[in-house]
Design a protein around this motif. Sequence first.
Motif, PDB file in Angstrom:
ATOM      1  N   ILE A 131       6.049  -7.394   1.911  1.00  0.00           N
ATOM      2  CA  ILE A 131       4.797  -7.076   2.601  1.00  0.00           C
ATOM      3  C   ILE A 131       3.865  -8.279   2.700  1.00  0.00           C
ATOM      4  O   ILE A 131       3.989  -9.248   1.961  1.00  0.00           O
ATOM      5  CB  ILE A 131       4.039  -5.938   1.885  1.00  0.00           C
ATOM      6  CG1 ILE A 131       3.572  -6.397   0.480  1.00  0.00           C
ATOM      7  CG2 ILE A 131       4.893  -4.682   1.789  1.00  0.00           C
ATOM      8  CD1 ILE A 131       2.552  -5.466  -0.171  1.00  0.00           C
ATOM      9  N   TYR A 132       2.926  -8.159   3.631  1.00  0.00           N
ATOM     10  CA  TYR A 132       1.686  -8.927   3.590  1.00  0.00           C
ATOM     11  C   TYR A 132       0.570  -7.910   3.713  1.00  0.00           C
ATOM     12  O   TYR A 132       0.578  -7.065   4.623  1.00  0.00           O
ATOM     13  CB  TYR A 132       1.570  -9.962   4.704  1.00  0.00           C
ATOM     14  CG  TYR A 132       0.225 -10.665   4.633  1.00  0.00           C
ATOM     15  CD1 TYR A 132       0.018 -11.665   3.698  1.00  0.00           C
ATOM     16  CD2 TYR A 132      -0.835 -10.273   5.444  1.00  0.00           C
ATOM     17  CE1 TYR A 132      -1.216 -12.277   3.586  1.00  0.00           C
ATOM     18  CE2 TYR A 132      -2.080 -10.887   5.326  1.00  0.00           C
ATOM     19  CZ  TYR A 132      -2.265 -11.894   4.402  1.00  0.00           C
ATOM     20  OH  TYR A 132      -3.486 -12.484   4.266  1.00  0.00           O
ATOM     21  N   SER A 133      -0.393  -7.972   2.816  1.00  0.00           N
ATOM     22  CA  SER A 133      -1.501  -7.024   2.832  1.00  0.00           C
ATOM     23  C   SER A 133      -2.790  -7.790   2.595  1.00  0.00           C
ATOM     24  O   SER A 133      -2.976  -8.389   1.537  1.00  0.00           O
ATOM     25  CB  SER A 133      -1.303  -5.965   1.739  1.00  0.00           C
ATOM     26  OG  SER A 133      -2.273  -4.949   1.832  1.00  0.00           O
ATOM     27  N   MET A 134      -3.665  -7.793   3.582  1.00  0.00           N
ATOM     28  CA  MET A 134      -4.919  -8.536   3.451  1.00  0.00           C
ATOM     29  C   MET A 134      -5.985  -7.734   2.710  1.00  0.00           C
ATOM     30  O   MET A 134      -6.675  -8.257   1.844  1.00  0.00           O
ATOM     31  CB  MET A 134      -5.440  -8.959   4.819  1.00  0.00           C
ATOM     32  CG  MET A 134      -6.781  -9.701   4.758  1.00  0.00           C
ATOM     33  SD  MET A 134      -7.221 -10.519   6.294  1.00  0.00           S
ATOM     34  CE  MET A 134      -6.211 -11.999   6.192  1.00  0.00           C
ATOM     35  N   TYR A 135      -6.090  -6.438   3.029  1.00  0.00           N
ATOM     36  CA  TYR A 135      -7.147  -5.621   2.436  1.00  0.00           C
ATOM     37  C   TYR A 135      -6.625  -4.475   1.561  1.00  0.00           C
ATOM     38  O   TYR A 135      -7.400  -3.691   1.059  1.00  0.00           O
ATOM     39  CB  TYR A 135      -8.043  -5.046   3.540  1.00  0.00           C
ATOM     40  CG  TYR A 135      -8.741  -6.107   4.356  1.00  0.00           C
ATOM     41  CD1 TYR A 135      -9.783  -6.860   3.816  1.00  0.00           C
ATOM     42  CD2 TYR A 135      -8.346  -6.366   5.660  1.00  0.00           C
ATOM     43  CE1 TYR A 135     -10.417  -7.841   4.571  1.00  0.00           C
ATOM     44  CE2 TYR A 135      -8.975  -7.345   6.415  1.00  0.00           C
ATOM     45  CZ  TYR A 135     -10.013  -8.077   5.866  1.00  0.00           C
ATOM     46  OH  TYR A 135     -10.639  -9.050   6.615  1.00  0.00           O
ATOM     47  N   GLY A 136      -5.309  -4.375   1.419  1.00  0.00           N
ATOM     48  CA  GLY A 136      -4.726  -3.375   0.534  1.00  0.00           C
ATOM     49  C   GLY A 136      -4.103  -2.179   1.216  1.00  0.00           C
ATOM     50  O   GLY A 136      -3.427  -1.379   0.571  1.00  0.00           O
ATOM     51  N   HIS A 137      -4.276  -2.035   2.534  1.00  0.00           N
ATOM     52  CA  HIS A 137      -3.719  -0.875   3.237  1.00  0.00           C
ATOM     53  C   HIS A 137      -2.185  -0.897   3.238  1.00  0.00           C
ATOM     54  O   HIS A 137      -1.548   0.118   2.944  1.00  0.00           O
ATOM     55  CB  HIS A 137      -4.239  -0.836   4.678  1.00  0.00           C
ATOM     56  CG  HIS A 137      -5.723  -0.744   4.777  1.00  0.00           C
ATOM     57  ND1 HIS A 137      -6.534  -1.858   4.658  1.00  0.00           N
ATOM     58  CD2 HIS A 137      -6.550   0.318   4.955  1.00  0.00           C
ATOM     59  CE1 HIS A 137      -7.794  -1.477   4.768  1.00  0.00           C
ATOM     60  NE2 HIS A 137      -7.844  -0.169   4.950  1.00  0.00           N
ATOM     61  N   ILE A 138      -1.623  -2.040   3.562  1.00  0.00           N
ATOM     62  CA  ILE A 138      -0.170  -2.158   3.582  1.00  0.00           C
ATOM     63  C   ILE A 138       0.399  -1.993   2.172  1.00  0.00           C
ATOM     64  O   ILE A 138       1.465  -1.396   1.983  1.00  0.00           O
ATOM     65  CB  ILE A 138       0.263  -3.509   4.203  1.00  0.00           C
ATOM     66  CG1 ILE A 138       0.020  -3.503   5.718  1.00  0.00           C
ATOM     67  CG2 ILE A 138       1.717  -3.830   3.892  1.00  0.00           C
ATOM     68  CD1 ILE A 138       0.905  -2.535   6.490  1.00  0.00           C
ATOM     69  N   TYR A 139      -0.311  -2.480   1.173  1.00  0.00           N
ATOM     70  CA  TYR A 139       0.176  -2.317  -0.204  1.00  0.00           C
ATOM     71  C   TYR A 139       0.225  -0.841  -0.585  1.00  0.00           C
ATOM     72  O   TYR A 139       1.168  -0.398  -1.236  1.00  0.00           O
ATOM     73  CB  TYR A 139      -0.689  -3.093  -1.185  1.00  0.00           C
ATOM     74  CG  TYR A 139      -0.227  -2.925  -2.618  1.00  0.00           C
ATOM     75  CD1 TYR A 139       1.042  -3.345  -3.015  1.00  0.00           C
ATOM     76  CD2 TYR A 139      -1.049  -2.323  -3.575  1.00  0.00           C
ATOM     77  CE1 TYR A 139       1.480  -3.186  -4.321  1.00  0.00           C
ATOM     78  CE2 TYR A 139      -0.618  -2.162  -4.879  1.00  0.00           C
ATOM     79  CZ  TYR A 139       0.648  -2.595  -5.246  1.00  0.00           C
ATOM     80  OH  TYR A 139       1.084  -2.415  -6.533  1.00  0.00           O
ATOM     81  N   LYS A 140      -0.781  -0.072  -0.198  1.00  0.00           N
ATOM     82  CA  LYS A 140      -0.775   1.367  -0.481  1.00  0.00           C
ATOM     83  C   LYS A 140       0.438   2.033   0.169  1.00  0.00           C
ATOM     84  O   LYS A 140       1.088   2.904  -0.427  1.00  0.00           O
ATOM     85  CB  LYS A 140      -2.061   2.019   0.029  1.00  0.00           C
ATOM     86  CG  LYS A 140      -3.306   1.674  -0.782  1.00  0.00           C
ATOM     87  CD  LYS A 140      -3.258   2.323  -2.154  1.00  0.00           C
ATOM     88  CE  LYS A 140      -4.565   2.092  -2.910  1.00  0.00           C
ATOM     89  NZ  LYS A 140      -4.485   2.621  -4.295  1.00  0.00           N
ATOM     90  N   MET A 141       0.733   1.645   1.392  1.00  0.00           N
ATOM     91  CA  MET A 141       1.912   2.184   2.080  1.00  0.00           C
ATOM     92  C   MET A 141       3.194   1.743   1.374  1.00  0.00           C
ATOM     93  O   MET A 141       4.154   2.516   1.262  1.00  0.00           O
ATOM     94  CB  MET A 141       1.921   1.727   3.536  1.00  0.00           C
ATOM     95  CG  MET A 141       0.753   2.244   4.376  1.00  0.00           C
ATOM     96  SD  MET A 141       0.910   3.981   4.830  1.00  0.00           S
ATOM     97  CE  MET A 141       2.021   3.860   6.241  1.00  0.00           C
ATOM     98  N   ALA A 142       3.206   0.510   0.864  1.00  0.00           N
ATOM     99  CA  ALA A 142       4.381   0.016   0.149  1.00  0.00           C
ATOM    100  C   ALA A 142       4.609   0.790  -1.148  1.00  0.00           C
ATOM    101  O   ALA A 142       5.756   1.064  -1.529  1.00  0.00           O
ATOM    102  CB  ALA A 142       4.219  -1.481  -0.148  1.00  0.00           C
TER     103      ALA A 142
END
Length: 204
Positions: free
Chosen positions: A8-19
Motif C-alpha cells: 500500500i501507499y496511504s497518505m492519510y490512513g484511509h488506504i491503511y484502514k482498507m488494508a
Amino acid sequence: MCKVLIVIYSMYGHIYKMAEAAAEGVGEVTECSAIIKRVPETLPGEVLEAMGAVEAQQKLADIPIATVNDLADADAIIFGTPTRFGNMCGQMRQYLDGTGQLWLKGALVGKVGSVFTSSATQHGGQESTILSFHITLLHQGMVVVGLPYSFAGQMGVTEITGCSPYGASTIAGGQGERMPSENELAGARYQAAHVARIALKLKG
C-alpha cells in the motif's frame, strides 16, 4: 501456507484502514496469511507538512517497507493506492517501475493480483485508477482478480459508498474527513478472501 502480500501507499490512513480489513479477509481463509507492507515515500518532508500528512505518516511508520523481491516471494499481491487524478499515486508508480527485473524473469507470471483504492470524491476516478493499475499487472503476467457482484454491498443504493466489480474502494472526503464505512471495509475483506481462495487453488 499461501502468502498474500498487501502493498500500500496511504497518505492519510484511509488506504491503511482498507488494508487492515483486507488482511482480516485473508485470515478468514484456511492456510492463508497476510502481511501489510508500504512502498517508500517519495515526497519531501516539507511537502507532506504542507499537505497536513505528517501526523498520519508517523502513525504508519511501523509498517515495513516493501522491496521488489517481496513481490516474487508472495503467492498473491493486493495493492492499495489512493487515486491521483484518476491514476495510482506516484509513490506506487515509482515502486512498480522498479520491477523490470521481475518482468524479465517472469517472476510474477501466474500470481494473483488485485487492487483497491480511495478518492476524495464519489466520482473521483476510483474505477479508472483500478483499471489502469490492472495494465501493469497484466504486463507482469498476473491473474487479475476484482470484487465480484457476489459481494452484495456494491448492489445497494441506500448509502453513498465505494466498491465496484473492479475492486473495493472508499471515499475520503475533500479534506480526508471521512474514514472507510463498514460497507467499504466489508468490500475489502470480501475481495481479499476471494483473492486468497483463488491463490490457494492455484498454489495447489
